[in-house]
Design a protein around this motif. Structure first.
Motif, mmCIF file in Angstrom:
data_model
loop_
_atom_site.group_PDB
_atom_site.id
_atom_site.type_symbol
_atom_site.label_atom_id
_atom_site.label_comp_id
_atom_site.label_asym_id
_atom_site.label_seq_id
_atom_site.Cartn_x
_atom_site.Cartn_y
_atom_site.Cartn_z
ATOM 1 N N ALA A 44 0.801 -1.469 -0.286
ATOM 2 C CA ALA A 44 -0.059 0.394 -0.288
ATOM 3 C C ALA A 44 0.582 1.445 -0.685
ATOM 4 N N ALA A 45 2.032 1.464 0.561
ATOM 5 C CA ALA A 45 2.538 2.405 1.062
ATOM 6 C C ALA A 45 3.681 1.995 -0.918
ATOM 7 N N ALA A 46 4.210 1.840 -1.142
ATOM 8 C CA ALA A 46 4.617 1.407 -3.238
ATOM 9 C C ALA A 46 4.078 2.940 -3.590
ATOM 10 N N TYR A 47 2.371 1.767 -3.378
ATOM 11 C CA TYR A 47 1.108 2.295 -4.783
ATOM 12 C C TYR A 47 0.947 3.697 -4.144
ATOM 13 N N GLY A 48 0.553 3.989 -2.811
ATOM 14 C CA GLY A 48 0.153 5.563 -2.231
ATOM 15 C C GLY A 48 1.540 6.563 -2.520
ATOM 16 N N ALA A 49 3.091 6.096 -2.620
ATOM 17 C CA ALA A 49 3.739 6.915 -2.703
ATOM 18 C C ALA A 49 3.865 6.939 -4.495
ATOM 19 N N SER A 50 3.596 6.316 -4.981
ATOM 20 C CA SER A 50 3.450 6.542 -6.416
ATOM 21 C C SER A 50 2.816 7.133 -6.742
ATOM 22 N N VAL A 51 1.066 7.429 -6.705
ATOM 23 C CA VAL A 51 0.107 7.635 -6.639
ATOM 24 C C VAL A 51 -0.153 9.412 -6.754
ATOM 25 N N VAL A 52 0.477 9.602 -5.572
ATOM 26 C CA VAL A 52 0.477 11.212 -5.391
ATOM 27 C C VAL A 52 1.312 12.205 -5.097
ATOM 28 N N PRO A 53 1.501 12.957 -5.905
ATOM 29 C CA PRO A 53 2.481 14.397 -6.813
ATOM 30 C C PRO A 53 2.923 15.074 -5.902
ATOM 31 N N GLU A 54 2.525 15.679 -4.405
ATOM 32 C CA GLU A 54 3.502 16.288 -3.886
ATOM 33 C C GLU A 54 4.351 15.290 -3.097
ATOM 34 N N THR A 55 5.763 16.026 -3.109
ATOM 35 C CA THR A 55 7.278 15.210 -1.983
ATOM 36 C C THR A 55 6.240 15.349 -0.366
ATOM 37 N N TRP A 56 6.058 16.062 -0.358
ATOM 38 C CA TRP A 56 5.660 16.090 1.293
ATOM 39 C C TRP A 56 4.482 15.145 1.589
ATOM 40 N N GLN A 57 3.549 14.574 0.353
ATOM 41 C CA GLN A 57 2.335 13.729 0.545
ATOM 42 C C GLN A 57 3.093 12.505 0.478
ATOM 43 N N VAL A 58 3.586 11.458 -0.102
ATOM 44 C CA VAL A 58 5.532 10.950 -0.547
ATOM 45 C C VAL A 58 5.583 10.956 1.194
ATOM 46 N N LEU A 59 5.938 11.797 1.167
ATOM 47 C CA LEU A 59 6.849 11.561 2.544
ATOM 48 C C LEU A 59 6.165 11.215 3.953
ATOM 49 N N ALA A 60 4.964 11.627 3.428
ATOM 50 C CA ALA A 60 3.482 11.472 4.494
ATOM 51 C C ALA A 60 2.756 10.229 4.396
ATOM 52 N N VAL A 61 3.305 9.163 3.346
ATOM 53 C CA VAL A 61 2.339 8.328 3.454
ATOM 54 C C VAL A 61 3.906 7.327 3.771
ATOM 55 N N ILE A 62 4.969 7.932 2.863
ATOM 56 C CA ILE A 62 5.794 6.870 3.965
ATOM 57 C C ILE A 62 6.002 6.724 5.276
ATOM 58 N N GLY A 63 6.469 8.050 6.208
ATOM 59 C CA GLY A 63 6.272 7.526 6.937
ATOM 60 C C GLY A 63 4.280 7.523 8.188
ATOM 61 N N GLY A 64 3.807 7.478 7.363
ATOM 62 C CA GLY A 64 2.583 6.876 8.340
ATOM 63 C C GLY A 64 2.871 5.478 8.087
ATOM 64 N N ALA A 65 3.606 4.752 7.555
ATOM 65 C CA ALA A 65 3.748 3.004 6.430
ATOM 66 C C ALA A 65 4.625 3.182 7.521
ATOM 67 N N LEU A 66 5.495 3.669 8.275
ATOM 68 C CA LEU A 66 6.619 3.115 9.104
ATOM 69 C C LEU A 66 6.084 3.452 10.195
ATOM 70 N N LEU A 67 4.869 3.769 10.500
ATOM 71 C CA LEU A 67 4.277 3.868 12.044
ATOM 72 C C LEU A 67 3.562 2.861 12.327
ATOM 73 N N VAL A 68 3.525 2.193 11.255
ATOM 74 C CA VAL A 68 2.203 1.296 11.058
ATOM 75 C C VAL A 68 2.815 0.423 10.772
ATOM 76 N N VAL A 69 3.805 -0.466 10.188
ATOM 77 C CA VAL A 69 4.572 -1.002 10.096
ATOM 78 C C VAL A 69 5.252 -1.355 12.243
ATOM 79 N N LEU A 70 5.993 -0.280 12.205
ATOM 80 C CA LEU A 70 6.892 -0.437 14.165
ATOM 81 C C LEU A 70 5.446 -0.947 14.904
ATOM 82 N N LEU A 71 4.379 -0.447 15.182
ATOM 83 C CA LEU A 71 3.389 -0.477 15.848
ATOM 84 C C LEU A 71 2.625 -1.812 15.418
ATOM 85 N N GLY A 72 2.721 -2.145 14.449
ATOM 86 C CA GLY A 72 1.803 -3.486 13.386
ATOM 87 C C GLY A 72 2.739 -4.531 14.215
ATOM 88 N N SER A 73 3.875 -4.112 13.604
ATOM 89 C CA SER A 73 4.525 -5.854 13.204
ATOM 90 C C SER A 73 6.131 -5.926 13.984
#
Length: 187
Positions: A44-73
């Motif tokens: 989902a993070a790879a797909y989301g990072a390729s779809v969003v146009p702005e750099t800050w949105q890519v960083l937000a998607v990656i940061g959210g994914a890292l947070l979910v991976v940290l807490l959930g895995s």
């Protein structure tokens, strides 16, 4: 005068050294959902990072994914990794904790009965809870142990050996403290 046996003159029998019989962790099936979550979030993070146009949105998607991976895995894996039970010839030692270490010990001579309890999910994966009755309100529980019947058999055998060793030691102490004297060479 005949020599008498006193508690100071009797050397206690040497006890065999304590040996580690088994080291056990919870069944690894508890890591199935964290592993699936890791794979799904990575996709989902790879797909989301390729779809969003702005750099800050890519960083937000990656940061959210890292947070979910940290807490959930990562944290469930770390919790599974830091919880371990060691069975020795004299006691059962449970260790757990990530930041605060908790150590719980039970002497095998205190155990009375060993019971295996399984849910349908544990039965499907060949695991179960091993409960050691100590005569107290709450039994000592080894949660979600792989091959619980094998652990139960080993614990019953070890508890029997330890209880017979304790009974033998008590008999030896009782005969020393009875006040009986042994006359050597007396008629």
């Amino acid at each position: 005068m005949s020599p008498a046996v006193t508690p100071e003159s009797v050397v206690p029998a040497a006890q065999p050294p304590e040996r580690v019989v088994a080291r056990v962790r919870r069944h690894a099936r508890v890591l199935i959902l964290p592993a699936i979550l890791l794979i799904a979030v990575a996709g989902a993070a790879a797909y989301g990072a390729s779809v969003v146009p702005e750099t800050w949105q890519v960083l937000a998607v990656i940061g959210g994914a890292l947070l979910v991976v940290l807490l959930g895995s990562f944290l469930p894996f770390l919790a599974w990794l830091t919880r371990r039970t060691t069975i020795t010839t004299r006691r059962v030692i449970g260790r757990s904790g990530i930041w605060v270490r908790v150590r719980q010990e039970m002497l095998l001579s205190r155990g009375r009965d060993v019971t295996v309890r399984r849910t349908w999910g544990q039965g499907a994966f060949g695991s179960g809870d091993v409960q050691i009755d100590t005569g107290h309100e709450k039994p000592f529980v080894l949660k979600d142990v792989p091959k619980p019947e094998l652990v139960q058999g080993a614990l019953q055998e070890l508890m029997g050996e330890e209880q017979s060793r304790v009974a033998e030691r008590r008999r030896a102490e009782q005969t020393m403290l009875d006040g009986d004297t042994v006359a050597w060479g007396g008629r």
